[in-house]
Motif scaffolding. Structure first.
Motif, short mmCIF file in Angstrom:
data_model
loop_
_atom_site.label_atom_id
_atom_site.label_comp_id
_atom_site.label_asym_id
_atom_site.label_seq_id
_atom_site.Cartn_x
_atom_site.Cartn_y
_atom_site.Cartn_z
N ALA A 1 64.46 -3.73 23.56
CA ALA A 1 63.43 -2.76 23.91
C ALA A 1 63.38 -1.64 22.90
CB ALA A 1 63.69 -2.19 25.31
N ALA A 2 64.52 -1.24 22.35
CA ALA A 2 64.55 -0.15 21.38
C ALA A 2 63.84 -0.53 20.10
CB ALA A 2 65.99 0.25 21.09
N SER A 3 63.75 -1.83 19.79
CA SER A 3 63.10 -2.24 18.55
C SER A 3 61.59 -2.38 18.71
CB SER A 3 63.70 -3.56 18.07
OG SER A 3 63.43 -4.59 19.00
N THR A 4 61.07 -2.29 19.90
CA THR A 4 59.63 -2.41 20.09
C THR A 4 58.96 -1.06 19.97
OG1 THR A 4 59.77 -2.09 22.46
CG2 THR A 4 59.97 -4.36 21.68
N PRO A 5 57.69 -1.01 19.52
CA PRO A 5 56.98 0.26 19.37
C PRO A 5 56.86 1.03 20.68
CG PRO A 5 55.76 -1.53 18.32
CD PRO A 5 56.91 -2.15 19.05
N LEU A 6 56.76 0.34 21.79
CA LEU A 6 56.63 0.99 23.08
C LEU A 6 57.85 1.84 23.40
CD1 LEU A 6 54.87 1.38 25.56
CD2 LEU A 6 55.91 -0.65 26.54
N ALA A 7 59.03 1.39 23.03
CA ALA A 7 60.26 2.10 23.33
C ALA A 7 60.43 3.34 22.46
CB ALA A 7 61.46 1.18 23.14
N THR A 8 59.68 3.47 21.39
CA THR A 8 59.81 4.64 20.52
C THR A 8 59.03 5.84 21.03
OG1 THR A 8 57.99 3.91 19.13
CG2 THR A 8 60.22 3.21 18.49
N ALA A 9 58.21 5.65 22.05
CA ALA A 9 57.47 6.78 22.62
C ALA A 9 58.46 7.73 23.28
CB ALA A 9 56.46 6.27 23.65
N ALA A 10 58.12 9.03 23.25
CA ALA A 10 59.00 10.04 23.82
C ALA A 10 59.09 9.86 25.34
CB ALA A 10 58.49 11.44 23.49
N ALA A 11 60.30 9.83 25.83
CA ALA A 11 60.52 9.72 27.27
C ALA A 11 60.43 11.10 27.89
CB ALA A 11 61.90 9.11 27.53
N PRO A 12 59.99 11.19 29.16
CA PRO A 12 59.94 12.50 29.80
C PRO A 12 61.34 13.09 29.93
CG PRO A 12 59.39 10.75 31.36
CD PRO A 12 59.54 10.12 30.01
N ALA A 13 61.43 14.40 29.84
CA ALA A 13 62.71 15.08 29.95
C ALA A 13 63.24 14.97 31.37
CB ALA A 13 62.55 16.55 29.58
N PRO A 14 64.55 14.90 31.53
CA PRO A 14 65.12 14.84 32.88
C PRO A 14 64.72 16.07 33.69
CG PRO A 14 66.81 14.44 31.22
CD PRO A 14 65.57 14.85 30.51
N VAL A 15 64.56 15.87 34.99
CA VAL A 15 64.12 16.94 35.87
C VAL A 15 65.18 18.03 35.99
CG1 VAL A 15 63.42 17.47 38.22
CG2 VAL A 15 62.66 15.37 37.16
N ASP A 16 66.38 17.68 36.37
CA ASP A 16 67.44 18.67 36.58
C ASP A 16 68.77 17.97 36.38
OD1 ASP A 16 68.90 20.90 37.28
OD2 ASP A 16 68.63 20.65 39.42
N GLY A 17 69.15 17.80 35.16
CA GLY A 17 70.38 17.10 34.87
C GLY A 17 70.09 15.80 34.16
N ALA A 18 71.11 15.24 33.56
CA ALA A 18 70.94 14.04 32.76
C ALA A 18 70.50 12.83 33.58
CB ALA A 18 72.25 13.73 32.04
N ASP A 19 70.85 12.79 34.84
CA ASP A 19 70.51 11.62 35.64
C ASP A 19 69.20 11.75 36.39
OD1 ASP A 19 71.29 13.51 37.45
OD2 ASP A 19 72.91 12.35 38.32
N GLY A 20 68.47 12.84 36.20
CA GLY A 20 67.19 13.01 36.85
C GLY A 20 67.26 13.46 38.29
#
Length: 194
Positions: free
Chosen positions: A36-55
């Motif tokens: 998944a990391a090698s596909t262009p879709l995975a390079t899009a910025a992921a949303p920031a966690p809400v409150d902590g690393a685990d969301g």
């Protein structure tokens, strides 16, 4: 008619099974993550966690000791003022009762009034005496919200993160006397709130 009786049993089996299959199909293994990391879709910025690393979002609330201290101080104030027939309720932001004391000879209606005042103060982050004007007007108002009571007698408990609890008192002949008792409960724990 017979199919109707079988439907709940079928759903009871197939819904959990579908959840297990969906979880297995959606779960990512280490090799899946590398692909998944090698596909262009995975390079899009992921949303920031809400409150902590685990969301997960954490919520502050009073500990049992602080809730008991607040309730006892509020009732003691009322008793000192000759109002021992009140009920004191301390609730978390969601309205869950953390501590409750019912004074000698407190009528049954004071139990629910104290809880609702405490919840209203906690939910709105303000003392109920300050909120009473919001409950007035033609047509629907916030007073129509279930479980709320916009009468004086509830104080909001705040910490750095905002409103975390409410202290409500019900049963005095005047709502401001209820509120003075609730404020005494808040004063008793103010140093611990940070």
């Amino acid at each position: 008619m017979r199919t109707f009786h079988r439907l709940p049993r079928i759903l009871a089996f197939t819904v959990p099974l579908a959840a297990i299959v969906a979880t297995a199909a959606c779960g990512a293994s280490t090799s899946d993550e590398a692909t998944a990391a090698s596909t262009p879709l995975a390079t899009a910025a992921a949303p920031a966690p809400v409150d902590g690393a685990d969301g997960l979002v954490s919520q502050n609330r009073l500990g049992v000791g602080a809730a008991q201290t607040a309730a006892q101080a509020a009732l003691a104030k009322c008793q000192a003022d000759g109002l021992g027939f009140v009920t004191v309720s301390v609730v978390d932001r969601n309205g869950n009762v953390q501590a409750m004391l019912r004074g000698d000879n407190a009528a049954q209606h004071t139990v629910e009034a104290a809880r609702q005042k405490a919840y209203t103060a906690a939910a709105f982050g303000a003392n109920t005496s300050d909120l009473s004007d919001r409950a007035k007007g033609d047509g629907a108002t916030v007073a129509d919200l279930p479980g709320t009571l916009f009468l004086a007698g509830g104080v909001s408990v705040k910490s750095a993160s905002g409103s975390i609890a409410g202290i409500g008192v019900g049963g005095a002949p005047d709502g401001m006397r209820d509120q003075a008792c609730a404020a005494a409960g808040l004063d008793a724990i103010a140093g611990a709130l940070g």
